[in-house]
Design a protein around this motif. Sequence first.
Motif, PDB file in Angstrom:
ATOM      1  N   VAL A  42       0.827  -1.211   0.000  1.00  0.00           N
ATOM      2  CA  VAL A  42       0.000   0.000   0.000  1.00  0.00           C
ATOM      3  C   VAL A  42       0.865   1.267   0.000  1.00  0.00           C
ATOM      4  CG1 VAL A  42      -1.719   1.308   1.301  1.00  0.00           C
ATOM      5  CG2 VAL A  42      -1.969  -1.151   1.045  1.00  0.00           C
ATOM      6  N   LEU A  43       1.919   1.301   0.814  1.00  0.00           N
ATOM      7  CA  LEU A  43       2.780   2.483   0.891  1.00  0.00           C
ATOM      8  C   LEU A  43       3.970   2.302  -0.034  1.00  0.00           C
ATOM      9  CD1 LEU A  43       2.795   3.096   4.748  1.00  0.00           C
ATOM     10  CD2 LEU A  43       1.183   3.932   3.025  1.00  0.00           C
ATOM     11  N   ARG A  44       4.077   3.172  -1.043  1.00  0.00           N
ATOM     12  CA  ARG A  44       5.127   3.057  -2.060  1.00  0.00           C
ATOM     13  C   ARG A  44       5.846   4.387  -2.256  1.00  0.00           C
ATOM     14  NH1 ARG A  44       6.160  -2.135  -4.036  1.00  0.00           N
ATOM     15  NH2 ARG A  44       4.243  -3.328  -3.842  1.00  0.00           N
ATOM     16  N   PRO A  45       7.085   4.518  -1.771  1.00  0.00           N
ATOM     17  CA  PRO A  45       7.846   5.740  -2.034  1.00  0.00           C
ATOM     18  C   PRO A  45       8.128   5.869  -3.530  1.00  0.00           C
ATOM     19  CG  PRO A  45       8.915   4.375  -0.360  1.00  0.00           C
ATOM     20  CD  PRO A  45       7.813   3.567  -0.953  1.00  0.00           C
ATOM     21  N   LEU A  46       7.916   7.066  -4.068  1.00  0.00           N
ATOM     22  CA  LEU A  46       8.130   7.290  -5.501  1.00  0.00           C
ATOM     23  C   LEU A  46       9.363   8.137  -5.783  1.00  0.00           C
ATOM     24  CD1 LEU A  46       4.469   7.947  -6.679  1.00  0.00           C
ATOM     25  CD2 LEU A  46       5.832   5.867  -6.966  1.00  0.00           C
ATOM     26  N   GLY A  47       9.993   8.675  -4.769  1.00  0.00           N
ATOM     27  CA  GLY A  47      11.145   9.547  -4.971  1.00  0.00           C
ATOM     28  C   GLY A  47      10.743  11.002  -4.894  1.00  0.00           C
ATOM     29  N   HIS A  48      11.737  11.869  -4.729  1.00  0.00           N
ATOM     30  CA  HIS A  48      11.531  13.314  -4.633  1.00  0.00           C
ATOM     31  C   HIS A  48      10.518  13.694  -3.558  1.00  0.00           C
ATOM     32  CE1 HIS A  48      13.116  12.791  -8.768  1.00  0.00           C
ATOM     33  NE2 HIS A  48      13.926  13.730  -8.317  1.00  0.00           N
ATOM     34  N   GLY A  49      10.497  12.914  -2.456  1.00  0.00           N
ATOM     35  CA  GLY A  49       9.616  13.241  -1.339  1.00  0.00           C
ATOM     36  C   GLY A  49       8.149  12.974  -1.589  1.00  0.00           C
ATOM     37  N   ILE A  50       7.841  12.050  -2.482  1.00  0.00           N
ATOM     38  CA  ILE A  50       6.443  11.713  -2.789  1.00  0.00           C
ATOM     39  C   ILE A  50       6.172  10.264  -2.387  1.00  0.00           C
ATOM     40  CG2 ILE A  50       4.692  11.498  -4.603  1.00  0.00           C
ATOM     41  CD1 ILE A  50       5.515  14.394  -4.088  1.00  0.00           C
ATOM     42  N   LEU A  51       5.054  10.042  -1.709  1.00  0.00           N
ATOM     43  CA  LEU A  51       4.625   8.718  -1.290  1.00  0.00           C
ATOM     44  C   LEU A  51       3.322   8.376  -1.990  1.00  0.00           C
ATOM     45  CD1 LEU A  51       4.776   6.264   0.699  1.00  0.00           C
ATOM     46  CD2 LEU A  51       3.326   7.641   2.217  1.00  0.00           C
ATOM     47  N   ALA A  52       3.292   7.236  -2.678  1.00  0.00           N
ATOM     48  CA  ALA A  52       2.049   6.752  -3.278  1.00  0.00           C
ATOM     49  C   ALA A  52       1.362   5.826  -2.281  1.00  0.00           C
ATOM     50  CB  ALA A  52       2.327   5.996  -4.577  1.00  0.00           C
ATOM     51  N   VAL A  53       0.061   5.999  -2.143  1.00  0.00           N
ATOM     52  CA  VAL A  53      -0.753   5.110  -1.329  1.00  0.00           C
ATOM     53  C   VAL A  53      -1.677   4.392  -2.310  1.00  0.00           C
ATOM     54  CG1 VAL A  53      -2.412   4.955   0.548  1.00  0.00           C
ATOM     55  CG2 VAL A  53      -0.606   6.682   0.635  1.00  0.00           C
ATOM     56  N   VAL A  54      -1.433   3.090  -2.466  1.00  0.00           N
ATOM     57  CA  VAL A  54      -2.129   2.297  -3.478  1.00  0.00           C
ATOM     58  C   VAL A  54      -3.252   1.501  -2.825  1.00  0.00           C
ATOM     59  CG1 VAL A  54      -1.868   0.543  -5.276  1.00  0.00           C
ATOM     60  CG2 VAL A  54       0.041   2.085  -4.751  1.00  0.00           C
ATOM     61  N   THR A  55      -4.482   1.741  -3.273  1.00  0.00           N
ATOM     62  CA  THR A  55      -5.634   0.951  -2.845  1.00  0.00           C
ATOM     63  C   THR A  55      -6.225   0.299  -4.089  1.00  0.00           C
ATOM     64  OG1 THR A  55      -7.243   2.741  -3.101  1.00  0.00           O
ATOM     65  CG2 THR A  55      -6.085   2.615  -0.985  1.00  0.00           C
ATOM     66  N   ARG A  56      -7.224  -0.527  -3.912  1.00  0.00           N
ATOM     67  CA  ARG A  56      -7.826  -1.206  -5.070  1.00  0.00           C
ATOM     68  C   ARG A  56      -8.457  -0.208  -6.046  1.00  0.00           C
ATOM     69  NH1 ARG A  56      -8.924  -6.170  -5.550  1.00  0.00           N
ATOM     70  NH2 ARG A  56     -11.058  -5.924  -6.256  1.00  0.00           N
ATOM     71  N   ARG A  57      -9.031   0.863  -5.536  1.00  0.00           N
ATOM     72  CA  ARG A  57      -9.775   1.793  -6.387  1.00  0.00           C
ATOM     73  C   ARG A  57      -8.985   2.987  -6.894  1.00  0.00           C
ATOM     74  NH1 ARG A  57     -15.482   1.885  -3.198  1.00  0.00           N
ATOM     75  NH2 ARG A  57     -16.060  -0.237  -3.715  1.00  0.00           N
ATOM     76  N   ARG A  58      -7.877   3.350  -6.189  1.00  0.00           N
ATOM     77  CA  ARG A  58      -7.143   4.545  -6.617  1.00  0.00           C
ATOM     78  C   ARG A  58      -5.733   4.539  -6.059  1.00  0.00           C
ATOM     79  NH1 ARG A  58     -10.708   5.970  -2.995  1.00  0.00           N
ATOM     80  NH2 ARG A  58     -12.218   6.614  -4.523  1.00  0.00           N
ATOM     81  N   VAL A  59      -4.907   5.374  -6.691  1.00  0.00           N
ATOM     82  CA  VAL A  59      -3.580   5.682  -6.167  1.00  0.00           C
ATOM     83  C   VAL A  59      -3.604   7.162  -5.828  1.00  0.00           C
ATOM     84  CG1 VAL A  59      -1.100   5.771  -6.649  1.00  0.00           C
ATOM     85  CG2 VAL A  59      -2.503   3.970  -7.692  1.00  0.00           C
ATOM     86  N   ALA A 100      -1.089  10.263  -4.274  1.00  0.00           N
ATOM     87  CA  ALA A 100       0.304  10.604  -3.984  1.00  0.00           C
ATOM     88  C   ALA A 100       0.347  11.811  -3.063  1.00  0.00           C
ATOM     89  CB  ALA A 100       1.059  10.893  -5.275  1.00  0.00           C
ATOM     90  N   TYR A 101       1.125  11.687  -1.988  1.00  0.00           N
ATOM     91  CA  TYR A 101       1.250  12.740  -0.989  1.00  0.00           C
ATOM     92  C   TYR A 101       2.699  13.184  -0.880  1.00  0.00           C
ATOM     93  CZ  TYR A 101      -3.295  10.972   0.457  1.00  0.00           C
ATOM     94  OH  TYR A 101      -4.602  10.573   0.466  1.00  0.00           O
ATOM     95  N   ARG A 102       2.893  14.466  -0.634  1.00  0.00           N
ATOM     96  CA  ARG A 102       4.225  14.980  -0.349  1.00  0.00           C
ATOM     97  C   ARG A 102       4.540  14.605   1.098  1.00  0.00           C
ATOM     98  NH1 ARG A 102       4.454  20.710  -2.207  1.00  0.00           N
ATOM     99  NH2 ARG A 102       3.075  21.035  -0.449  1.00  0.00           N
ATOM    100  N   THR A 103       5.665  13.904   1.325  1.00  0.00           N
ATOM    101  CA  THR A 103       5.973  13.411   2.660  1.00  0.00           C
ATOM    102  C   THR A 103       6.293  14.531   3.644  1.00  0.00           C
ATOM    103  OG1 THR A 103       8.286  13.027   2.055  1.00  0.00           O
ATOM    104  CG2 THR A 103       6.763  11.158   1.855  1.00  0.00           C
ATOM    105  N   ALA A 104       6.732  15.672   3.180  1.00  0.00           N
ATOM    106  CA  ALA A 104       7.086  16.773   4.079  1.00  0.00           C
ATOM    107  C   ALA A 104       5.883  17.315   4.842  1.00  0.00           C
ATOM    108  CB  ALA A 104       7.745  17.905   3.292  1.00  0.00           C
ATOM    109  N   ASP A 105       4.709  17.357   4.183  1.00  0.00           N
ATOM    110  CA  ASP A 105       3.548  17.969   4.832  1.00  0.00           C
ATOM    111  C   ASP A 105       2.225  17.258   4.566  1.00  0.00           C
ATOM    112  OD1 ASP A 105       3.174  18.628   2.185  1.00  0.00           O
ATOM    113  OD2 ASP A 105       3.354  20.781   2.477  1.00  0.00           O
ATOM    114  N   GLY A 106       2.238  16.135   3.848  1.00  0.00           N
ATOM    115  CA  GLY A 106       1.009  15.390   3.580  1.00  0.00           C
ATOM    116  C   GLY A 106       0.140  15.981   2.498  1.00  0.00           C
ATOM    117  N   ASP A 107       0.648  16.960   1.767  1.00  0.00           N
ATOM    118  CA  ASP A 107      -0.122  17.602   0.704  1.00  0.00           C
ATOM    119  C   ASP A 107      -0.430  16.596  -0.405  1.00  0.00           C
ATOM    120  OD1 ASP A 107      -1.279  19.854  -0.652  1.00  0.00           O
ATOM    121  OD2 ASP A 107       0.478  19.865  -1.966  1.00  0.00           O
ATOM    122  N   LEU A 108      -1.697  16.515  -0.810  1.00  0.00           N
ATOM    123  CA  LEU A 108      -2.095  15.630  -1.899  1.00  0.00           C
ATOM    124  C   LEU A 108      -1.576  16.203  -3.209  1.00  0.00           C
ATOM    125  CD1 LEU A 108      -3.759  13.198  -2.927  1.00  0.00           C
ATOM    126  CD2 LEU A 108      -5.702  14.751  -3.116  1.00  0.00           C
TER     127      LEU A 108
END
Length: 179
Positions: A75-92, A94-102
């Motif tokens: 479910v939690l997939r780092p994408l690089g450049h401070g971005i985290l992908a959260v993968v669920t069945r229906r959607r992906v 991506a949040y900025r890890t510094a502040d959680g910004d979508l």
Amino acid sequence: MRGAVVAGYDTRGGAPRWRYARAGHRPVVVLPARAEAITLWDDGLLTATDGRTVRWHRALPDAAEWLPDHGGAGVLRPLGHGILAVVTRRRVAAYRTADGDLRWTLPARDGCAFRPGGALRRGPALLLAQPCPDTAWTGQLVALDDLGRITPGRTPLGSAPPALRPGHRDAGNSLAPPR
């Protein structure tokens, strides 16, 4: 992650530095990130904490439907450049890890579902399985990076500082135009 607690330890001696718990909830997956941890909880809440404060939190949509059966595998997939992908069945999402910004979202195609555990890293790209009935195998893979879905000729989001944007006139000075 130990039981219902997320903890941070000193890298030199291994002594505990901090602990974080949520009453009535258990961590499913923990992603270490420098001196903090990004945690997916059993109720679908995503938190980033250093143990003293929760820097940001996000609730995953429809988590009650899929999280109990799936757990947190992939479910939690780092994408690089401070971005985290959260993968669920229906959607992906991506949040900025510094502040959680979508930063972006990618819904699964109609009649299809992402398989979080079926992802593979290839260089900067995350290849994600999206099984669809009556679709060739090439149409069942999605390539992602920190900017979103990788497609020919895509335009970046434009949220990078000007000095990092392709074609910017003054790549050495992002604060003011040259005189």
